[in-house]
Write an enzyme that holds these catalytic residues in place. Structure first.
Site, PDB file in Angstrom:
ATOM      1  N   HIS A   6      44.975  38.454  49.620  1.00  0.00           N
ATOM      2  CA  HIS A   6      44.318  39.309  50.610  1.00  0.00           C
ATOM      3  C   HIS A   6      44.703  38.902  52.028  1.00  0.00           C
ATOM      4  O   HIS A   6      44.663  39.708  52.942  1.00  0.00           O
ATOM      5  CB  HIS A   6      42.796  39.255  50.434  1.00  0.00           C
ATOM      6  N   ASP A  52      41.265  45.636  46.791  1.00  0.00           N
ATOM      7  CA  ASP A  52      40.349  45.756  45.661  1.00  0.00           C
ATOM      8  C   ASP A  52      39.816  47.182  45.704  1.00  0.00           C
ATOM      9  O   ASP A  52      39.271  47.612  46.717  1.00  0.00           O
ATOM     10  CB  ASP A  52      39.186  44.760  45.786  1.00  0.00           C
ATOM     11  N   VAL A  75      37.449  33.425  43.226  1.00  0.00           N
ATOM     12  CA  VAL A  75      37.797  33.679  44.635  1.00  0.00           C
ATOM     13  C   VAL A  75      38.875  32.666  45.011  1.00  0.00           C
ATOM     14  O   VAL A  75      38.644  31.458  44.912  1.00  0.00           O
ATOM     15  CB  VAL A  75      36.568  33.497  45.562  1.00  0.00           C
ATOM     16  N   ALA A  76      40.024  33.159  45.405  1.00  0.00           N
ATOM     17  CA  ALA A  76      41.143  32.241  45.686  1.00  0.00           C
ATOM     18  C   ALA A  76      40.765  31.218  46.747  1.00  0.00           C
ATOM     19  O   ALA A  76      40.057  31.530  47.712  1.00  0.00           O
ATOM     20  CB  ALA A  76      42.359  33.041  46.133  1.00  0.00           C
ATOM     21  N   GLN A 125      38.092  34.376  54.072  1.00  0.00           N
ATOM     22  CA  GLN A 125      38.358  33.811  52.761  1.00  0.00           C
ATOM     23  C   GLN A 125      37.535  32.543  52.546  1.00  0.00           C
ATOM     24  O   GLN A 125      37.006  32.313  51.467  1.00  0.00           O
ATOM     25  CB  GLN A 125      39.863  33.527  52.611  1.00  0.00           C
ATOM     26  N   GLU A 177      41.183  40.625  36.760  1.00  0.00           N
ATOM     27  CA  GLU A 177      40.532  41.402  37.819  1.00  0.00           C
ATOM     28  C   GLU A 177      41.022  42.848  37.750  1.00  0.00           C
ATOM     29  O   GLU A 177      42.016  43.199  38.381  1.00  0.00           O
ATOM     30  CB  GLU A 177      40.856  40.816  39.205  1.00  0.00           C
ATOM     31  N   SER A 235      45.058  33.153  49.059  1.00  0.00           N
ATOM     32  CA  SER A 235      44.645  34.501  48.650  1.00  0.00           C
ATOM     33  C   SER A 235      45.650  35.555  49.106  1.00  0.00           C
ATOM     34  O   SER A 235      46.055  35.588  50.268  1.00  0.00           O
ATOM     35  CB  SER A 235      43.280  34.852  49.246  1.00  0.00           C
TER      36      SER A 235
HETATM   37 ZN   LIG Z   1      41.225  41.102  45.296  1.00  0.00          ZN
END
Ligand SMILES: [Zn+2]
Length: 288
Positions: free
Chosen positions: A203, A210, A195-196, A166, A258, A201
């Protein structure tokens, strides 16, 4: 009369003979029944964790995952994959602790709620270096299978990320913004929307994926028009996923639109979120 007597007599003899042969067999027969019951009982006992059979079950899951990710055009493997992953999921202990009484599938991660510090994720690995929290894998597999069964070609292009990954993505995004002429401060602010910021995030939970259409793998708003996204947006909730960053909710989520990022929240929550047309923050009563 005579014949009746005779037949009566012969029945008696027969009955006596039967009793004579039945008497010694009876204990053996009972013993056989008892042994059968004991054997059946042992066979029904659950296997201990880590026994050869349960291990082979989870490795089968991995194989199916690999198959699912590497051969997106083979929907025929899906029924078996789903069955196996379901049984292996039931045998797995919970591994994510959020620090509070929030169910693992509803942990909120956004710019204001970082990933829990004591987070630990048990991953199921997919091909192409992708991985997800093993607990959302069965539904993810079913969703991918469902999308392929509709004749489409979805592709997971991002999934679980470590903190390091990340950080790398975030730095790259800042650099791109700097290259476009923004100041350091502006670049950081803009990068954070796309982008976090590391530590915030989804993720990093292993519950976000995604997904793009193989016909168009560009991560921009053109994804929205692809057949894969049209299908996913209409059906993801059936598999426990939500489109996490809808265009009209950016001011609440803190993340730009997104149309490729799907978050697992479980089927019940996903159905409600879809039906009420809210985002996760609103659903959890934590909007703004
Ligand atoms: Zn994502």
């Amino acid at each position: 009369m005579i014949s009746r007597e005779l037949s009566h007599h012969s029945r008696k003899v027969l009955r006596r003979n039967n009793r004579r042969t039945a008497a010694p067999i009876l204990p053996f027969f009972l013993l056989f029944i008892i042994l059968s019951l004991i054997f059946y009982g042992i066979a029904q006992l659950p296997l201990p964790e880590g026994s050869p059979s349960s291990r082979s079950q989870s490795s089968l899951t991995d194989t199916n995952l690999l198959k699912a990710a590497s051969q997106p055009s083979v929907p025929s493997a899906s029924p078996v994959a789903s069955q196996i992953s379901q049984s292996s999921q039931a045998a797995q202990p919970k591994s994510l602790s959020a620090g509070e009484d929030v169910p693992w599938n509803l942990v909120l991660v956004n710019p204001w709620n970082p990933v829990p510090e004591d987070l630990s994720v048990t991953l199921t690995h997919l091909k192409n270096n992708q991985a997800v929290d093993e607990r959302c894998y069965p539904d993810l597999q079913k969703m991918m299978d469902g999308c392929r069964a509709a004749g489409l070609s979805p592709r997971i292009c991002s999934s679980y990320r470590t903190m390091e990954k990340q950080q790398r993505l975030y730095q790259n995004q800042i650099q791109a913004m700097l290259n476009s002429g923004l100041s350091q401060k502006q670049a950081e602010a803009e990068a954070g929307k796309a982008v976090a910021v590391p530590g915030t995030s989804e993720h990093q939970l292993g519950l976000a994926v995604d997904i793009v259409d193989e016909q168009n793998q560009t991560l921009d708003e053109s994804q929205e028009e692809t057949a894969v996204q049209q299908w996913l947006m209409a059906h993801c909730w059936e598999y426990g996923f939500i489109l996490r960053y809808p265009t009209e909710k950016s001011h609440i989520t803190g993340i730009m639109y997104e149309p490729w990022h799907y978050r697992y929240v479980g089927r019940e929550a996903a159905a409600e979120i879809y039906e009420k047309d809210v985002c996760l923050e609103e659903y959890l009563g934590k909007a703004g």
